[in-house]
Design an enzyme around this catalytic site. Structure first.
Site, short mmCIF file in Angstrom:
data_model
loop_
_atom_site.label_atom_id
_atom_site.label_comp_id
_atom_site.label_asym_id
_atom_site.label_seq_id
_atom_site.Cartn_x
_atom_site.Cartn_y
_atom_site.Cartn_z
N GLU A 147 0.86 -1.19 0.00
CA GLU A 147 0.00 0.00 0.00
C GLU A 147 0.89 1.23 0.00
O GLU A 147 1.83 1.32 0.79
CB GLU A 147 -0.92 0.04 1.22
CG GLU A 147 -1.76 1.33 1.24
CD GLU A 147 -2.81 1.41 2.34
OE1 GLU A 147 -3.34 0.37 2.75
OE2 GLU A 147 -3.06 2.56 2.78
N GLU A 175 -3.05 11.65 1.43
CA GLU A 175 -4.20 11.30 2.28
C GLU A 175 -4.36 12.43 3.29
O GLU A 175 -3.37 12.90 3.84
CB GLU A 175 -3.87 9.98 2.99
CG GLU A 175 -4.91 9.51 3.96
CD GLU A 175 -4.49 8.20 4.63
OE1 GLU A 175 -5.38 7.40 4.91
OE2 GLU A 175 -3.30 8.00 4.92
#
Ligand SMILES: *[C@@H]1O[C@H](CO)[C@@H](O)[C@H](O)[C@H]1NC(C)=O
Length: 250
Positions: free
Chosen positions: A140, A145
């Site tokens: 990941e 974000e």
């Protein structure tokens, strides 16, 4: 037409350059429904729910003129989501899109993921631009974000407990900011990840054993969860324009 030796050499050089970089997703992918459908699916690759208080709905995704807008709106009467054995209250309908292409770093290769983002840092809003494993987990890479704290986060997960992260103050969330992530093969086992914001290198991380593993590309506006709760009652918008993916794979 007669070609001199020099012209042939130039043609050969141009052809090998064209081989070296390929456009996987062009900046026009948010121009029309046909452009969108060529490169994107609605929702997460696994469905409408994940780890927060928003359920994804294709009605919350709008695009045109090279830009996608994801809108989260407060709702009631939705059934709970379930994640990791936990029930999660659904308080929003929102938007997520996932690239049809899967991204696998090949020998000596990799990708550039770039675009311009307008994202909120309000408590309870959790926009993201990320790569995650197609089979199992990790890899990941959170290319950007925003977890409702006034910061932007850049993360790479070797395992759930071994990760690199960098949180930096996010300037003027009302403006677009350019984000670019360069993902490259190091040694046919690990990949380097360089995270840029507004043209500046912010941090470099290494994904252990990411080489040769297929990843999804996801853009989503999740709500609450890791970004705190309650989230806002007014609509939240997350916009992305000039999104482009280039491949350097052989
Ligand atoms: C992840 O694995 C790579 C390769 O072994 C290593 O270079 C990197 O430091 C690891 N990340 C963390 C946070 O330990």
């Amino acid at each position: 037409m007669h070609l001199s030796g020099t012209s042939l050499l130039l043609l050969a050089a141009a052809a090998s350059c064209a081989d070296a970089v390929r456009t996987i997703i062009p900046k026009t992918s948010f121009n029309s429904q046909a452009d969108f459908d060529a490169d994107w699916n609605y929702n997460y690759p696994w469905g409408t729910d994940h780890n927060g208080g928003a359920r994804m709905d294709r009605g919350q995704v709008k695009f045109g003129d090279g830009m996608v807008t994801l809108t989260a709106k407060k709702v009631t009467g939705q059934k709970d989501a379930s994640h990791g054995g936990q029930a999660i209250k659904i308080n929003y309908l929102s938007g997520a899109i996932a690239a049809k292409e899967h991204f696998t770093v090949g020998k000596g290769g990799g990708y550039d993921f770039s675009g311009e983002f307008k994202a909120t840092t309000t408590k309870g809003t959790w926009p993201a631009f990320w790569l995650t494993a197609v089979e199992g987990w990790p890899p990941e890479i959170d290319m950007a974000e925003w977890k409702g704290s006034g910061k932007i986060s850049f993360n790479t997960f070797n395992t759930s407990s071994v990760l690199s992260w960098k949180d930096v103050t996010y300037p003027s969330p009302g403006d677009f900011h350019s984000i670019k992530t360069e993902v490259r093969d190091i040694n046919q086992r690990d990949v380097s990840v360089k995270f840029y914001m507004d043209g500046q290198l912010v941090t470099t991380q290494v994904g252990g054993n990411f080489y040769g593993k297929a990843m999804y590309l996801i853009i989503n506006l999740q709500m609450e969860g890791s970004s705190g709760s309650p989230g806002p009652t007014a609509d939240t918008l997350y916009q992305v324009r000039n999104l482009e993916v280039l491949s350097y794979n052989p």
